[in-house]
Design an enzyme around this catalytic site. Structure first.
Site, PDB file in Angstrom:
ATOM      1  CB  SER A 124      -0.869  -0.023   1.270  1.00  0.00           C
ATOM      2  OG  SER A 124      -1.464   1.236   1.476  1.00  0.00           O
TER       3      SER A 124
ATOM      4  CE1 TYR B 264      -4.130  -3.128   5.269  1.00  0.00           C
ATOM      5  CE2 TYR B 264      -3.701  -0.774   4.994  1.00  0.00           C
ATOM      6  CZ  TYR B 264      -3.918  -2.025   4.451  1.00  0.00           C
ATOM      7  OH  TYR B 264      -3.909  -2.184   3.083  1.00  0.00           O
TER       8      TYR B 264
ATOM      9  CE  LYS C  26      -1.531  -4.724   3.122  1.00  0.00           C
ATOM     10  NZ  LYS C  26      -1.717  -6.042   2.518  1.00  0.00           N
TER      11      LYS C  26
ATOM     12  CE1 TYR D 189      -1.870  -3.850  -5.376  1.00  0.00           C
ATOM     13  CE2 TYR D 189      -3.605  -4.064  -3.733  1.00  0.00           C
ATOM     14  CZ  TYR D 189      -2.731  -4.640  -4.637  1.00  0.00           C
ATOM     15  OH  TYR D 189      -2.746  -5.995  -4.797  1.00  0.00           O
TER      16      TYR D 189
ATOM     17  CG  ASN E 105     -13.845   1.802   7.639  1.00  0.00           C
ATOM     18  OD1 ASN E 105     -14.429   2.284   8.600  1.00  0.00           O
ATOM     19  ND2 ASN E 105     -13.577   0.513   7.524  1.00  0.00           N
TER      20      ASN E 105
ATOM     21  NE  ARG F 295      -5.886   9.899   0.888  1.00  0.00           N
ATOM     22  CZ  ARG F 295      -5.592  10.968   1.643  1.00  0.00           C
ATOM     23  NH1 ARG F 295      -5.089  12.078   1.100  1.00  0.00           N
ATOM     24  NH2 ARG F 295      -5.796  10.930   2.947  1.00  0.00           N
TER      25      ARG F 295
ATOM     26  CG  ASP G 138      -7.696  11.206   6.597  1.00  0.00           C
ATOM     27  OD1 ASP G 138      -7.472  10.002   6.375  1.00  0.00           O
ATOM     28  OD2 ASP G 138      -8.830  11.716   6.528  1.00  0.00           O
TER      29      ASP G 138
HETATM   30  P1  NAD Z   1     -10.782  -7.580   0.618  1.00  0.00           P
HETATM   31  O1  NAD Z   1     -11.037  -7.630   2.087  1.00  0.00           O
HETATM   32  O2  NAD Z   1     -11.931  -7.380  -0.288  1.00  0.00           O
HETATM   33  O3  NAD Z   1      -9.995  -8.887   0.164  1.00  0.00           O
HETATM   34  C1  NAD Z   1      -9.122  -9.586   1.011  1.00  0.00           C
HETATM   35  C2  NAD Z   1      -9.551 -11.043   0.952  1.00  0.00           C
HETATM   36  O4  NAD Z   1      -8.682 -11.813   1.791  1.00  0.00           O
HETATM   37  C3  NAD Z   1     -10.969 -11.260   1.472  1.00  0.00           C
HETATM   38  O5  NAD Z   1     -11.677 -12.024   0.532  1.00  0.00           O
HETATM   39  C4  NAD Z   1     -10.779 -12.039   2.784  1.00  0.00           C
HETATM   40  O6  NAD Z   1     -11.846 -12.920   3.032  1.00  0.00           O
HETATM   41  C5  NAD Z   1      -9.477 -12.751   2.497  1.00  0.00           C
HETATM   42  N1  NAD Z   1      -8.700 -13.143   3.668  1.00  0.00           N
HETATM   43  C6  NAD Z   1      -8.319 -12.388   4.729  1.00  0.00           C
HETATM   44  N2  NAD Z   1      -7.554 -13.109   5.562  1.00  0.00           N
HETATM   45  C7  NAD Z   1      -7.434 -14.343   4.997  1.00  0.00           C
HETATM   46  C8  NAD Z   1      -6.744 -15.528   5.374  1.00  0.00           C
HETATM   47  N3  NAD Z   1      -6.040 -15.601   6.508  1.00  0.00           N
HETATM   48  N4  NAD Z   1      -6.827 -16.606   4.566  1.00  0.00           N
HETATM   49  C9  NAD Z   1      -7.536 -16.560   3.411  1.00  0.00           C
HETATM   50  N5  NAD Z   1      -8.213 -15.464   3.014  1.00  0.00           N
HETATM   51  C10 NAD Z   1      -8.149 -14.374   3.794  1.00  0.00           C
HETATM   52  O7  NAD Z   1      -9.681  -6.456   0.386  1.00  0.00           O
HETATM   53  P2  NAD Z   1      -9.117  -5.852  -0.965  1.00  0.00           P
HETATM   54  O8  NAD Z   1      -9.504  -4.435  -1.012  1.00  0.00           O
HETATM   55  O9  NAD Z   1      -9.433  -6.736  -2.103  1.00  0.00           O
HETATM   56  O10 NAD Z   1      -7.569  -5.891  -0.646  1.00  0.00           O
HETATM   57  C11 NAD Z   1      -6.723  -6.934  -1.100  1.00  0.00           C
HETATM   58  C12 NAD Z   1      -5.321  -6.695  -0.568  1.00  0.00           C
HETATM   59  O11 NAD Z   1      -4.875  -5.424  -1.013  1.00  0.00           O
HETATM   60  C13 NAD Z   1      -5.236  -6.643   0.963  1.00  0.00           C
HETATM   61  O12 NAD Z   1      -4.019  -7.239   1.368  1.00  0.00           O
HETATM   62  C14 NAD Z   1      -5.226  -5.171   1.266  1.00  0.00           C
HETATM   63  O13 NAD Z   1      -4.579  -4.879   2.476  1.00  0.00           O
HETATM   64  C15 NAD Z   1      -4.437  -4.639   0.085  1.00  0.00           C
HETATM   65  N6  NAD Z   1      -4.699  -3.228  -0.201  1.00  0.00           N
HETATM   66  C16 NAD Z   1      -5.988  -2.823  -0.403  1.00  0.00           C
HETATM   67  C17 NAD Z   1      -6.257  -1.483  -0.649  1.00  0.00           C
HETATM   68  C18 NAD Z   1      -7.658  -1.007  -0.863  1.00  0.00           C
HETATM   69  O14 NAD Z   1      -7.877   0.193  -0.822  1.00  0.00           O
HETATM   70  N7  NAD Z   1      -8.637  -1.858  -1.129  1.00  0.00           N
HETATM   71  C19 NAD Z   1      -5.196  -0.568  -0.695  1.00  0.00           C
HETATM   72  C20 NAD Z   1      -3.890  -1.020  -0.495  1.00  0.00           C
HETATM   73  C21 NAD Z   1      -3.663  -2.367  -0.246  1.00  0.00           C
HETATM   74  C1  UD1 Z   2      -7.237   4.656   3.614  1.00  0.00           C
HETATM   75  C2  UD1 Z   2      -6.268   4.303   4.716  1.00  0.00           C
HETATM   76  C3  UD1 Z   2      -4.999   3.752   4.102  1.00  0.00           C
HETATM   77  C4  UD1 Z   2      -5.317   2.559   3.242  1.00  0.00           C
HETATM   78  C5  UD1 Z   2      -6.357   2.956   2.208  1.00  0.00           C
HETATM   79  C6  UD1 Z   2      -6.807   1.745   1.463  1.00  0.00           C
HETATM   80  C7  UD1 Z   2      -6.816   5.790   6.568  1.00  0.00           C
HETATM   81  C8  UD1 Z   2      -6.334   6.893   7.433  1.00  0.00           C
HETATM   82  N1  UD1 Z   2      -6.018   5.462   5.552  1.00  0.00           N
HETATM   83  O1  UD1 Z   2      -6.623   5.612   2.784  1.00  0.00           O
HETATM   84  O2  UD1 Z   2      -4.095   3.365   5.128  1.00  0.00           O
HETATM   85  O3  UD1 Z   2      -4.165   2.071   2.611  1.00  0.00           O
HETATM   86  O4  UD1 Z   2      -7.504   3.515   2.852  1.00  0.00           O
HETATM   87  O5  UD1 Z   2      -7.766   2.113   0.552  1.00  0.00           O
HETATM   88  O6  UD1 Z   2      -7.868   5.220   6.799  1.00  0.00           O
HETATM   89  N2  UD1 Z   2     -13.088  10.721   3.274  1.00  0.00           N
HETATM   90  C9  UD1 Z   2     -14.117  11.566   3.635  1.00  0.00           C
HETATM   91  N3  UD1 Z   2     -15.260  11.012   4.121  1.00  0.00           N
HETATM   92  C10 UD1 Z   2     -15.428   9.654   4.269  1.00  0.00           C
HETATM   93  C11 UD1 Z   2     -14.365   8.812   3.885  1.00  0.00           C
HETATM   94  C12 UD1 Z   2     -13.205   9.386   3.401  1.00  0.00           C
HETATM   95  O7  UD1 Z   2     -14.012  12.785   3.524  1.00  0.00           O
HETATM   96  O8  UD1 Z   2     -16.482   9.210   4.736  1.00  0.00           O
HETATM   97  C13 UD1 Z   2     -11.860  11.321   2.722  1.00  0.00           C
HETATM   98  C14 UD1 Z   2     -10.629  11.019   3.547  1.00  0.00           C
HETATM   99  O9  UD1 Z   2     -10.448  11.989   4.538  1.00  0.00           O
HETATM  100  C15 UD1 Z   2      -9.536  11.042   2.472  1.00  0.00           C
HETATM  101  C16 UD1 Z   2     -10.252  10.582   1.201  1.00  0.00           C
HETATM  102  O10 UD1 Z   2     -11.643  10.745   1.461  1.00  0.00           O
HETATM  103  O11 UD1 Z   2      -9.110  12.357   2.292  1.00  0.00           O
HETATM  104  C17 UD1 Z   2      -9.987   9.131   0.882  1.00  0.00           C
HETATM  105  O12 UD1 Z   2     -10.250   8.354   2.035  1.00  0.00           O
HETATM  106  P1  UD1 Z   2     -10.209   6.750   2.013  1.00  0.00           P
HETATM  107  O13 UD1 Z   2     -11.039   6.258   0.893  1.00  0.00           O
HETATM  108  O14 UD1 Z   2     -10.549   6.278   3.395  1.00  0.00           O
HETATM  109  O15 UD1 Z   2      -8.694   6.421   1.648  1.00  0.00           O
HETATM  110  P2  UD1 Z   2      -7.334   6.904   2.319  1.00  0.00           P
HETATM  111  O16 UD1 Z   2      -7.569   7.738   3.507  1.00  0.00           O
HETATM  112  O17 UD1 Z   2      -6.498   7.487   1.247  1.00  0.00           O
END
Ligand code: NAD
Ligand code: UD1
Length: 344
Positions: free
Chosen positions: A124, A149, A153, A183, A204, A237, A301
């Site tokens: 991330s 979290y 990473k 990402y 969130n 972002r 944030d």
């Molecule tokens: P997600 O929660 O939709 O997918 C994660 C999947 O992993 C889920 O299906 C969950 O059931 C599964 N899982 C969790 N623990 C497990 C375990 N011990 N064994 C088997 N399955 C397990 O999340 P996502 O948004 O698809 O994210 C995928 C990866 O990318 C994660 O590692 C997340 O931290 C990372 N990531 C996500 C974002 C984002 O914004 N979505 C940003 C940066 C990094």
């Molecule tokens: C968040 C996580 C980051 C994680 C990423 C994955 C936090 C502090 N950071 O990033 O660690 O890797 O998600 O996707 O949670 N916002 C609003 N109202 C809302 C929700 C969000 O104003 O209800 C704003 C936030 O303040 C931010 C932007 O939208 O400025 C994006 O927020 P979000 O989607 O949660 O992502 P990140 O904060 O970038």
């Protein structure tokens, strides 16, 4: 190439499964459905017309994973499985460290045992921390994370690097290829509207929250602060379409299969948008304004976060192709067709 996706039923994993299959690769999925459901995989099968081997398993469970890996012997593992809710990680740090780090350790141990070599990891942009100034480049030092979290990473990146270095030095084991993908903010959905992000409970993250307001599940969005030092006062972002991100994984897995060492790539667009710009763009896509109120800043944030995406373009030949309009169109298509996510 056969790729095994841990967490492949989740948001990014399911979209990557589609992109992998469309690029001509085979996919196997392992998921414990902690934050997903097998319905997402059924939908991937519907989109691709392919049957996907699917295992319900904990990726940290060494005995079970040994049997799965021995049977499948994938050319590449893409490790998505993990817990990802920032606020929850503050309340339950031990669960986050246990799950996220254990899964990686188990996979590394088994890869050594079974002589598997290629690994792509979901990292991330959060590892850049607070002090680096965007656009973030891969050569910048990692920063201090603001929550457990983020630290999981940060630590998994280090563990993977160390394991790769050791594998290169040990003549008895095949050298690992590790690709760390940082990402930025994955958003949007597959254009079919069959798969998309389906957060449990109150979202969130910004885009799922906006989508749920737009579809009438929530009354209004709270914008977390409008007093930042940005043109409209709200945070900026790098929002990347999840199918662009998924296609980045195809390139990364292909790269891992053809190279040794550890490489880090940002997966972002390089183009920042503010919270209010996102609200406005979504309003255009869904045909009505999205109701919002300005609230206080959210703890933790950062004001600005966006990528320098040059390295992925130069080395992987990958760049994000879809813009903000496609992001909002596809997010709305998914949300309006599936107002209650996969449980509809
Ligand atoms: P997600 O929660 O939709 O997918 C994660 C999947 O992993 C889920 O299906 C969950 O059931 C599964 N899982 C969790 N623990 C497990 C375990 N011990 N064994 C088997 N399955 C397990 O999340 P996502 O948004 O698809 O994210 C995928 C990866 O990318 C994660 O590692 C997340 O931290 C990372 N990531 C996500 C974002 C984002 O914004 N979505 C940003 C940066 C990094
Ligand atoms: C968040 C996580 C980051 C994680 C990423 C994955 C936090 C502090 N950071 O990033 O660690 O890797 O998600 O996707 O949670 N916002 C609003 N109202 C809302 C929700 C969000 O104003 O209800 C704003 C936030 O303040 C931010 C932007 O939208 O400025 C994006 O927020 P979000 O989607 O949660 O992502 P990140 O904060 O970038």
């Amino acid at each position: 190439m056969k790729t095994l996706l841990t967490g492949g039923a989740g948001y990014i994993g399911s979209h990557t499964a589609v992109a992998m299959i469309e690029a001509g690769h085979d996919v196997v999925i392992v998921d414990n459905y902690y934050n997903s459901s097998p319905e997402a995989v059924r939908r991937v099968e519907q989109i691709t017309g392919r049957e996907i081997p699917l295992y319900e398993a904990d990726a940290a469970d060494k005995e079970v994973m040994r049997e799965i890996l021995k049977k499948e012997m994938p050319d590449c593992i893409i490790h998505f499985a993990g817990l990802k809710a920032v606020g929850e990680s503050v309340a339950k740090p031990v669960e986050y460290y246990r799950n996220n780090i254990d899964t990686t350790l188990t996979l590394l141990e088994l890869m050594k045992e079974l002589r598997l070599t290629n690994f792509v990891f979901s990292s991330s942009a959060t590892v850049y921390g607070d002090d680096n100034i965007p656009p973030f480049t891969e050569t910048m030092p990692k920063g201090a994370c603001t929550n457990p979290y983020g630290w999981t990473k940060w630590m998994q990146e280090q563990i993977l690097r160390d394991a790769q270095t050791a594998s290169a030095a040990d003549e008895g084991t095949p050298e690992l290829s590790v690709v760390l993908l940082r990402y930025f903010n994955p958003v949007g959905a597959h254009e079919s509207g069959l798969i998309g992000e389906d957060p449990q409970g109150i979202p969130n993250n910004l885009m799922p929250y906006i989508s749920q307001v737009a579809v009438g599940r929530r009354d209004h969005l709270t914008v977390f602060g409008d007093d930042y030092d940005t043109p409209d006062g709200t945070c900026r972002r790098d929002y990347i379409h999840v199918m662009d991100l998924a296609e980045g994984h195809v390139k990364a897995a292909e790269y891992a299969a053809g190279n040794k060492g550890t490489e880090v790539f940002n997966l972002g667009t390089g183009e920042p948008y503010s919270v209010l710009e996102m609200v406005e763009a979504f309003g255009k896509a869904c045909g009505h304004p999205v109701k919002y109120e300005i609230g206080p800043r959210r703890a933790g944030d950062v004001q600005d976060s966006w990528a320098n995406a040059d390295k992925a373009k130069e080395i992987l030949g990958w760049e994000a192709k879809r813009g903000l309009d496609e992001i909002c169109r596809d997010a709305w298509n998914w949300q309006s067709k599936n107002p209650n996510g996969f449980n509809a």
